[in-house]
Design a protein around this motif. Structure first.
Motif, PDB file in Angstrom:
ATOM      1  N   UNK A  23      34.761  60.649  69.134  1.00  0.00           N
ATOM      2  CA  UNK A  23      34.099  59.821  70.145  1.00  0.00           C
ATOM      3  C   UNK A  23      34.471  60.254  71.556  1.00  0.00           C
ATOM      4  N   UNK A  24      35.734  60.595  71.783  1.00  0.00           N
ATOM      5  CA  UNK A  24      36.189  60.978  73.124  1.00  0.00           C
ATOM      6  C   UNK A  24      35.440  62.200  73.633  1.00  0.00           C
ATOM      7  N   UNK A  31      37.356  55.019  77.946  1.00  0.00           N
ATOM      8  CA  UNK A  31      37.386  53.669  77.376  1.00  0.00           C
ATOM      9  C   UNK A  31      36.183  53.402  76.475  1.00  0.00           C
ATOM     10  N   UNK A  32      35.081  54.124  76.698  1.00  0.00           N
ATOM     11  CA  UNK A  32      33.927  53.980  75.815  1.00  0.00           C
ATOM     12  C   UNK A  32      34.242  54.506  74.419  1.00  0.00           C
ATOM     13  N   UNK A  33      35.097  55.523  74.342  1.00  0.00           N
ATOM     14  CA  UNK A  33      35.454  56.093  73.041  1.00  0.00           C
ATOM     15  C   UNK A  33      36.141  55.041  72.169  1.00  0.00           C
ATOM     16  N   UNK A  34      37.009  54.249  72.760  1.00  0.00           N
ATOM     17  CA  UNK A  34      37.680  53.224  71.958  1.00  0.00           C
ATOM     18  C   UNK A  34      36.690  52.186  71.458  1.00  0.00           C
ATOM     19  N   UNK A  35      35.669  51.881  72.265  1.00  0.00           N
ATOM     20  CA  UNK A  35      34.626  50.950  71.807  1.00  0.00           C
ATOM     21  C   UNK A  35      33.847  51.539  70.635  1.00  0.00           C
ATOM     22  N   UNK A  36      33.549  52.830  70.716  1.00  0.00           N
ATOM     23  CA  UNK A  36      32.809  53.507  69.639  1.00  0.00           C
ATOM     24  C   UNK A  36      33.624  53.460  68.348  1.00  0.00           C
ATOM     25  N   UNK A  37      34.914  53.780  68.448  1.00  0.00           N
ATOM     26  CA  UNK A  37      35.780  53.783  67.261  1.00  0.00           C
ATOM     27  C   UNK A  37      35.903  52.372  66.699  1.00  0.00           C
ATOM     28  N   UNK A  38      36.079  51.394  67.573  1.00  0.00           N
ATOM     29  CA  UNK A  38      36.200  50.011  67.098  1.00  0.00           C
ATOM     30  C   UNK A  38      34.942  49.587  66.356  1.00  0.00           C
ATOM     31  N   UNK A  39      33.792  49.915  66.896  1.00  0.00           N
ATOM     32  CA  UNK A  39      32.546  49.530  66.231  1.00  0.00           C
ATOM     33  C   UNK A  39      32.358  50.295  64.923  1.00  0.00           C
ATOM     34  N   UNK A  40      32.769  51.556  64.901  1.00  0.00           N
ATOM     35  CA  UNK A  40      32.679  52.346  63.671  1.00  0.00           C
ATOM     36  C   UNK A  40      33.505  51.696  62.564  1.00  0.00           C
ATOM     37  N   UNK A  60      31.316  60.021  55.813  1.00  0.00           N
ATOM     38  CA  UNK A  60      30.567  58.775  55.981  1.00  0.00           C
ATOM     39  C   UNK A  60      30.912  58.135  57.331  1.00  0.00           C
ATOM     40  N   UNK A  61      32.206  58.126  57.692  1.00  0.00           N
ATOM     41  CA  UNK A  61      32.632  57.573  58.976  1.00  0.00           C
ATOM     42  C   UNK A  61      32.041  58.364  60.145  1.00  0.00           C
ATOM     43  N   UNK A  62      31.988  59.682  60.007  1.00  0.00           N
ATOM     44  CA  UNK A  62      31.350  60.486  61.062  1.00  0.00           C
ATOM     45  C   UNK A  62      29.884  60.085  61.233  1.00  0.00           C
ATOM     46  N   UNK A  63      29.210  59.853  60.122  1.00  0.00           N
ATOM     47  CA  UNK A  63      27.811  59.417  60.190  1.00  0.00           C
ATOM     48  C   UNK A  63      27.671  58.062  60.880  1.00  0.00           C
ATOM     49  N   UNK A  67      25.831  57.251  64.606  1.00  0.00           N
ATOM     50  CA  UNK A  67      24.820  56.225  64.866  1.00  0.00           C
ATOM     51  C   UNK A  67      25.295  55.245  65.940  1.00  0.00           C
ATOM     52  N   UNK A  68      26.566  54.891  65.913  1.00  0.00           N
ATOM     53  CA  UNK A  68      27.119  54.013  66.946  1.00  0.00           C
ATOM     54  C   UNK A  68      27.002  54.687  68.311  1.00  0.00           C
ATOM     55  N   UNK A  69      27.322  55.974  68.376  1.00  0.00           N
ATOM     56  CA  UNK A  69      27.185  56.721  69.634  1.00  0.00           C
ATOM     57  C   UNK A  69      25.734  56.758  70.109  1.00  0.00           C
ATOM     58  N   UNK A  70      24.813  56.950  69.186  1.00  0.00           N
ATOM     59  CA  UNK A  70      23.393  56.975  69.569  1.00  0.00           C
ATOM     60  C   UNK A  70      22.993  55.643  70.183  1.00  0.00           C
ATOM     61  N   UNK A  71      23.433  54.549  69.574  1.00  0.00           N
ATOM     62  CA  UNK A  71      23.148  53.226  70.144  1.00  0.00           C
ATOM     63  C   UNK A  71      23.797  53.072  71.515  1.00  0.00           C
ATOM     64  N   UNK A  72      25.005  53.557  71.636  1.00  0.00           N
ATOM     65  CA  UNK A  72      25.720  53.488  72.921  1.00  0.00           C
ATOM     66  C   UNK A  72      24.953  54.252  74.002  1.00  0.00           C
TER      67      UNK A  72
END
Length: 185
Positions: A23-24, A31-40, A60-63, A67-72
């Protein structure tokens, strides 16, 4: 057999650093990376009873993270477009030098203070809020005819107090002396 909670803890411990690094490298703000990981991992937690086998979980987690990153990123693009629209709209309302309007604002404020309470409210509801006289009548619990009469008198009194010819610039004066929207009687 381990419980879904225990399995999730193991999956989290084994994959957290990899997901954070992933994510980073893909966001502008750390700080957005931590949000991405938390949502993942929130998705993984919610689906903890049907996670794929251990040898497939990282992929599976990468997938999920993808998708979380795409939404972000889509959300960021929406926020940027909204911000641009707001900046464009506000640029039409804000003059280059607000100091140019100070004298006008003070004159209008003084003139408004010298109007009666109801006349001032009729005038500001009509001009600043864009309400029709019948709508102002409803707000103030007066008849529409009374509002029209008070509006006409308030405008005339304001012109007396401020003057008919506003100086060159003057958002406030232009707004206060604008004609009311047309309305069917």
């Amino acid at each position: 057999m381990i419980s879904p909670d225990e399995r999730f803890r193991r999956v989290y411990a084994a994959n957290f650093e990899a997901m954070l690094a992933y994510a980073t490298r893909r966001v502008e703000q750390p700080e957005d990376a931590s949000d991405i990981v938390a949502e993942t991992f929130l998705v993984a937690w919610r689906r903890s009873t049907d996670l794929p086998p251990d040898d497939e979980i990282t992929l599976w987690l990468y997938g999920v993270a993808r998708r979380v990153l795409a939404n972000h990123h889509r959300g960021g693009a929406r926020r940027e477009r909204l911000g641009e629209r707001l900046r464009h709209r506000l640029s039409g309302l804000i003059s280059a030098d607000p100091g140019n309007e100070v004298a006008q604002r003070l004159a209008v404020r003084d003139a408004l203070a010298r109007l009666g309470d109801v006349d001032r409210e009729v005038l500001t509801l009509t001009v600043w809020e864009g309400l029709q006289p019948r709508e102002v009548a409803e707000v103030l619990r007066l008849s529409a005819g009374t509002v029209r009469t008070r509006l006409s008198r308030a405008r005339a009194r304001l012109r007396e107090l401020v003057g008919d010819d506003p100086p060159d610039a003057g958002h406030v004066l232009d707004v206060l002396t604008a004609t009311a929207p047309e309305e069917g009687r």
